[in-house]
Each structure stands twice: as structure tokens, then as C-alpha cells.
Design an enzyme around this catalytic site. Structure first.
Site, PDB file in Angstrom:
ATOM      1  N   ARG A 208       0.844  -1.195   0.000  1.00  0.00           N
ATOM      2  CA  ARG A 208       0.000   0.000   0.000  1.00  0.00           C
ATOM      3  C   ARG A 208       0.879   1.245   0.000  1.00  0.00           C
ATOM      4  O   ARG A 208       1.976   1.234   0.567  1.00  0.00           O
ATOM      5  CB  ARG A 208      -0.915   0.026   1.226  1.00  0.00           C
ATOM      6  CG  ARG A 208      -1.899  -1.126   1.323  1.00  0.00           C
ATOM      7  CD  ARG A 208      -2.735  -0.998   2.599  1.00  0.00           C
ATOM      8  NE  ARG A 208      -3.726  -2.044   2.705  1.00  0.00           N
ATOM      9  CZ  ARG A 208      -3.544  -3.206   3.310  1.00  0.00           C
ATOM     10  NH1 ARG A 208      -2.351  -3.468   3.859  1.00  0.00           N
ATOM     11  NH2 ARG A 208      -4.498  -4.111   3.373  1.00  0.00           N
ATOM     12  N   ARG A 335      -0.928  -1.350  -6.749  1.00  0.00           N
ATOM     13  CA  ARG A 335      -1.334  -2.509  -5.935  1.00  0.00           C
ATOM     14  C   ARG A 335      -2.358  -3.354  -6.679  1.00  0.00           C
ATOM     15  O   ARG A 335      -2.257  -4.592  -6.687  1.00  0.00           O
ATOM     16  CB  ARG A 335      -1.901  -1.991  -4.607  1.00  0.00           C
ATOM     17  CG  ARG A 335      -2.339  -3.063  -3.617  1.00  0.00           C
ATOM     18  CD  ARG A 335      -2.637  -2.378  -2.291  1.00  0.00           C
ATOM     19  NE  ARG A 335      -3.370  -3.214  -1.365  1.00  0.00           N
ATOM     20  CZ  ARG A 335      -2.838  -4.076  -0.525  1.00  0.00           C
ATOM     21  NH1 ARG A 335      -1.539  -4.262  -0.533  1.00  0.00           N
ATOM     22  NH2 ARG A 335      -3.591  -4.775   0.314  1.00  0.00           N
ATOM     23  N   HIS A 358      -4.394  -9.118   3.226  1.00  0.00           N
ATOM     24  CA  HIS A 358      -5.821  -9.081   3.533  1.00  0.00           C
ATOM     25  C   HIS A 358      -6.150 -10.081   4.632  1.00  0.00           C
ATOM     26  O   HIS A 358      -5.497 -11.110   4.770  1.00  0.00           O
ATOM     27  CB  HIS A 358      -6.645  -9.389   2.283  1.00  0.00           C
ATOM     28  CG  HIS A 358      -6.744  -8.231   1.338  1.00  0.00           C
ATOM     29  ND1 HIS A 358      -7.053  -8.361   0.008  1.00  0.00           N
ATOM     30  CD2 HIS A 358      -6.564  -6.896   1.550  1.00  0.00           C
ATOM     31  CE1 HIS A 358      -7.067  -7.171  -0.570  1.00  0.00           C
ATOM     32  NE2 HIS A 358      -6.768  -6.277   0.341  1.00  0.00           N
TER      33      HIS A 358
END
Length: 395
Positions: A208, A335, A358
Site C-alpha cells: 500500500r 497494488r 488481507h
């Protein structure tokens, strides 16, 4: 004969200075012995009495309603001033912009006690014509929290905003991903960019942007340990972000990622370039141990990174066969490109989910559903390897 009011019932008189009727009622004495008097004013006797009834009703309900003129703007301003203490500067700035742009101009003059669910519904419906659903949720949240804070401080009886749902707004800008050819062109175009290593590492690891900007050299190992068991490859430890807490977005976002060879080479170049930047800046250099910095060692600003990324895209768009509109792209789409390229190469969803940090594959599918390969080919590929591919049948 008009019946005389009982003692303590209050009175009704004309105020020449204010040019209004004033209705008063005495409610006894406070602990200090001072008489408690409630007032209501109006242009007519009836209006003054009605206002006084409202004040007395609020008093009976336990509301220490201050000024009857307390507005939505007052409530929103109070929330922005005191309700966001301890929040990240970026969060405060974002909420302030939303309130000053969408909430206060439309509803700010409305008295808070007169704000109705219909007012809020009409406001949201009007905003739905120009804002995305996510933006509508954000501005409703600002108003909701402002009124909730006011209610907790006895400025209003109830929070009508909670009775209103968010309508469907305009579709948001869909995220995009680079094709393999476009990604190669971008990496080539970035070679002369001061943020070359930033773009290489972002695109090749899927980090990120808020994780890349605070990355420190002590969380980077460009050598690894070939003698360890198991062998430790060169890696980056994604343990920090630009959030106020300094922590990553979720617990699973805290991860250690092996570096591809191209990223290793780029980081070695970055370390050398940074050494020359440190010399050039002299006394102005601020040593923070960061991998990616400004010319004086400070942390990169998101807007500056985005601006530089679009410059790189503009150079890539000039290459043969590459079609890109730089102004339509943001840095976070390195990303989505990472996810898309891995998915195109048949990498399992579970593995992609782990790499991007995630909490589950469901999150990966929800966030990157347009980038994930829709056809699961693992079984077919395995069977082809076992049984081979037969020649076409003769007809």
C-alpha cells in the site's frame, strides 16, 4: 372577571426594546437560592406562550437546552473542534472539508431542534446527484456524529439522522490495473525518476502507498541469509504505515515479503542515490532512516508521489503500443496491478491474499474482484500435466 394567575405562574409582557412579547415562568430556586425563570419570546402573545411551552417541555424532559438558536452549524463546529481529538491529522482535515463543503452550506442555518428526518432525506437525495455512495456515507456520518454529540450534551432531544438511510449515489471511479506490457513500460519510464525504487517496490510487492512511504532501512534486508535453515531471501518487513498509530491497516497487513531481483537492484540504487542526496542537502538533511524520502530526508507526501507517478505514466504513454491516460491513474493502482498480474499468471487467490495483507480471501475478492481471473484453471492445468493434451478429434 379574568382569573388572576397563581403565584409562580409567571407572566406575559411587552418588551419595547426587543419589540417582542415575553412569556415567563418561575420554576423555583436553584441550590444557590437564585430564582429559576424560563422565558419564551414571540411577535405575538400566542407565539410567546408557545415558545415558553417548548422551553418548559424541554426542561421537564431533562434537557438543559441552551440557546434556542443553537444551529446545525454550531453542532458540527463543536464536533470538529472537540469530537476528533486524538485523530490523525489527515482524518481531521478530510472531515473538516466534508463538513464545510457539504453539510454546513446546506443545513448549517437550520436550528438543531427543528432539524427533521425529512430535511436530512432531502439533503441526501440532493447530494446523491453529484456524490458517490461512499461520499454520501461519509457526509451522513459527519452529521450523525455531530448531532449525536449534541444530544449527549442536552442540546437536542433525539438524533433524527439515525432515522435516515443513505441513497445510492453516482458510481465511483472504478479502480484499474496495468497490463503486463503497460507495467513493463512504466518501470522503464521510471528509471530516470527520483522515485524509481518506490514504483518498482510498490508494483512488484503490492504494498500500500501508506506502507511504502514510512518504510525504514532497518526493515529492509537486501542480502538475506543463504546459510539459514530454511534459507532467508532478501526481504522487506511491512510493519508500519502512515496512520496515527504507526501500525498497519490490519493485523494481517503486518507481513514480511521476499523481494524480486528487480526490486533488490532498485533498492541498492536508491541507497546510493540517497547517499548523494544527503551530501547535497548538507545541514538541511533530516535523518529519519526512511527508504523513500524527499530531497532533504523527510517523509514523502502522498500528493507528491501521485504527481510523480503521473509524470512517469506520461512518459510510458509515449512508447509504441502503450495507451495510458495519466490523469486517470492514482498511485494505489500499482497494488491492483500487482494483484491483476499475479492472477493472470495463475497464482492462487489464497496466496495473493497473503501477499497483499488481507484478512481473508473474501476481502481480496471484494476489493479486487475486477482484477481477479474469473476462471479457475488449477484443475485443468493439473489434469493436462497428468494425462497430456490429446490431438483434435477427426470428424
Amino acid at each position: 372577571m379574568t382569573k388572576r394567575r397563581s403565584r409562580g405562574d409567571g407572566g406575559l409582557h411587552w418588551d419595547d426594546k426587543r419589540q417582542r412579547w415575553i412569556a415567563t415562568a418561575s420554576l423555583g430556586y436553584d441550590p444557590s437560592g437564585k430564582r429559576i425563570v424560563k422565558r419564551g419570546s414571540g411577535k405575538t402573545k400566542t407565539e410567546a406562550k408557545h415558545k415558553l411551552k417548548e422551553v418548559l417541555r424541554d426542561h421537564e424532559d431533562g434537557l438543559a437546552i441552551a440557546p434556542t438558536g443553537y444551529t446545525v452549524k454550531d453542532a458540527v463546529t463543536d464536533w470538529l473542534t472537540y469530537g476528533l481529538n486524538g485523530r490523525d491529522v489527515g482524518t481531521v482535515t478530510t472531515n473538516t472539508i466534508l463538513c464545510n463543503t457539504h453539510v454546513i452550506p446546506a443545513l448549517g442555518a437550520r436550528k438543531l431542534r427543528d432539524l427533521s428526518a425529512d430535511d436530512v432525506d432531502r439533503w441526501l437525495a440532493d447530494k446523491a446527484r453529484v456524490l458517490s455512495t461512499r461520499s454520501l456515507e461519509a457526509i451522513r456520518s459527519c452529521l450523525n456524529r455531530s448531532v449525536k454529540r449534541a444530544m449527549a450534551r442536552d442540546k437536542v432531544k433525539r438524533n433524527v439522522v439515525e432515522l435516515c438511510s443513505v441513497p445510492t449515489g453516482r458510481p465511483g471511479r472504478p479502480s484499474k490495473s496495468l497490463t503486463l506490457a503497460q507495467a513493463e513500460a512504466v518501470l522503464k519510464a521510471a528509471e530516470d525518476s527520483p522515485l524509481y525504487a518506490y514504483f518498482v517496490v510498490s508494483l512488484l510487492t503490492g504494498g500500500r502507498t501508506e506502507e511504502m512511504r514510512p518504510l525504514r532501512w532497518d526493515h529492509v534486508d537486501l542480502e538475506g541469509d543463504s546459510k539459514a535453515t530454511p534459507e532467508i531471501p532478501p526481504y522487506i518487513a511491512v510493519w508500519r504505515s502512515v496512520r496515527s498509530s504507526g501500525d498497519t491497516k490490519t493485523k494481517k497487513s503486518r507481513r514480511t515479503l521476499a523481494l524480486p531481483g528487480r526490486a533488490i537492484d532498485a533498492l541498492k540504487v536508491q541507497r546510493e542515490r540517497q547517499g548523494w542526496q544527503r551530501v547535497a542537502a548538507g545541514d538541511q538533511w533530516e535523518e529519519n532512516g526512511l527508504v523513500f524520502t524527499s530531497a532533504v530526508g523527510t517523509e514523502l507526501d502522498a500528493a507528491n508521489v501521485r504527481r510523480e507517478f503521473r509524470k512517469v505514466l506520461a512518459r510510458a504513454a509515449q512508447m509504441p503500443g502503450i495507451e495510458l491516460e495519466p490523469h486517470e491513474w492514482t498511485t494505489r493502482e500499482t497494488r491492483t496491478s500487482f494483484v491483476s498480474i499475479l492472477s493472470d499468471k495463475g497464482i492462487a487467490l489464497e496466496e495473493i491474499s497473503r501477499l497483499v495483507g488481507h484478512s481473508s480471501t473474501a476481502v481480496t475478492e471484494e476489493v479486487y474482484r475486477k482484477q481477479i481471473r474469473p476462471v479457475i484453471q488449477t484443475g485443468a492445468t493439473a489434469m493436462d500435466g497428468i494425462f497430456g493434451t490429446p490431438p483434435p478429434l477427426e470428424r
